[in-house]
Design an enzyme around this catalytic site. Sequence first.
Site: not given
Length: 462
Positions: A160, A281, A287, A294
């Site tokens: 979980h 970024s 970043k 992704e």
Amino acid sequence: MNDDANKMWGGRFAAGPDAIMEAINASISFDQRLARQDIQGSRAHAAMLAATGIITHNDAEAIGEGLLTVLSEIETGTFAFSTALEDIHMNVEARLKELIGEPAGRLHTGRSRNDQVATDFRLWVREQCDAAISSIQALQKALLGQAEVGADWVMPGFTHLQTAQPVTWGHHMMAYVEMLGRDASRFADARARMNECPLGAAALAGTSFPIDRDATAKALGFDRPSANSLDAVADRDFALEFLSASSITAMHLSRLAEELVIWSSAQFRFVSMSDRFSTGSSIMPQKKNPDAAELVRAKIGRILGATVGLFTVMKGLPLAYSKDMQEDKQQVFDAADSLMLSLAAMEGMVSDMSVNESALRVAAASGFSTATDLADWLVREAGLPFRDAHHVTGSLVAMAEEQGKDLPDLTLDQMKSAHVAITEGVFDVLGVDNSVKSRTSYGGTAPERVREQIALWKGRLA
Ligand code: ARG
């Protein structure tokens, strides 16, 4: 015959096609990807036609040579593809005619574009199965490398996404090696099942020419000719199986990608992705984004989409060939490209990432991860029934939580207040290293078990 009518089949036509008809009908813009397989199939067919005396050896030789010239024109980019000629099969044959003249017209004896495309596409998908297996194995090797280095590094195991029990980093890596092993075997199974040759089924009924289907099957590396000519031209199971296997693999890659995204976040810091597989970024200088992970996480969308797409095309089609089936290719091409790219990107990310052993260890020890070890200790050492041990442990977790501590930080007296039978020995099992070391059951997370699995897989992949 009208001059505009198709040169391949225009005999009964008085006019050429409407421009929109041509646009919806033509597949050359995408099926040119089958050029090599098409020429391979035609060369095998021509050789067989000569061996069986259906055409002369001279003609077969001219055809075989001419086809090699066509192939080199296509590979060097000098071939002029024509939409009017619809597809790769007619483009190749028309060019062959320009190159060698009359014998080119004999190539299509005893076959049809229906068995031709079925053969070409099978050859293409079969190659992709092999490519998928080797890319999967390369990724498995990268995971094995990570597993070996961190076979006994402790990390939290989750259920979980809540801390459950400590596990080893090696064990976690090896879980993906297992998944990918099943994936590779699915491609191998699909490959074995698809390895029947449709060539010679002709349009749908077979042919009256004395062709030798065993010879063409053998020449093209198939195990045997397909046994039913209707099925041979109507079947796209091989593509569906490839897509299904690809979907499951892509789903696995998506899960691993998701873990990399989570693990590389500032909140986890379990891994740091290499610069080679990250992006920055344009506005936030600090970043470092896991874009490759992704995108791999997302590719399942296209791959599963292609799978659903082709199932939808095929459902309800009467036997044998229908033009609907021309819609099989783009989906499979796109899915295969997406899969191969995802596998390569994942292999790169896994090989290049650095793993933060101390962050793994700190996280492993938090969240009362050894509560089960405490309960097991109460069963083993104090003779409690497991349900009672579970209850006692639960009360200790509540006590620790209330005091803002972890389980090993409680004093012996506090432990005893939950159950008198608890002794100093309990602290041995509250450490994460002892916890993982104790899980020696087959398939368990103990470093010795993990090392056995690593050795086994190294042998399998050698
Ligand atoms: N371009 C066609 C396809 O991809 C080849 C087979 C065409 N057969 C036919 N009878 N029109 O399916």
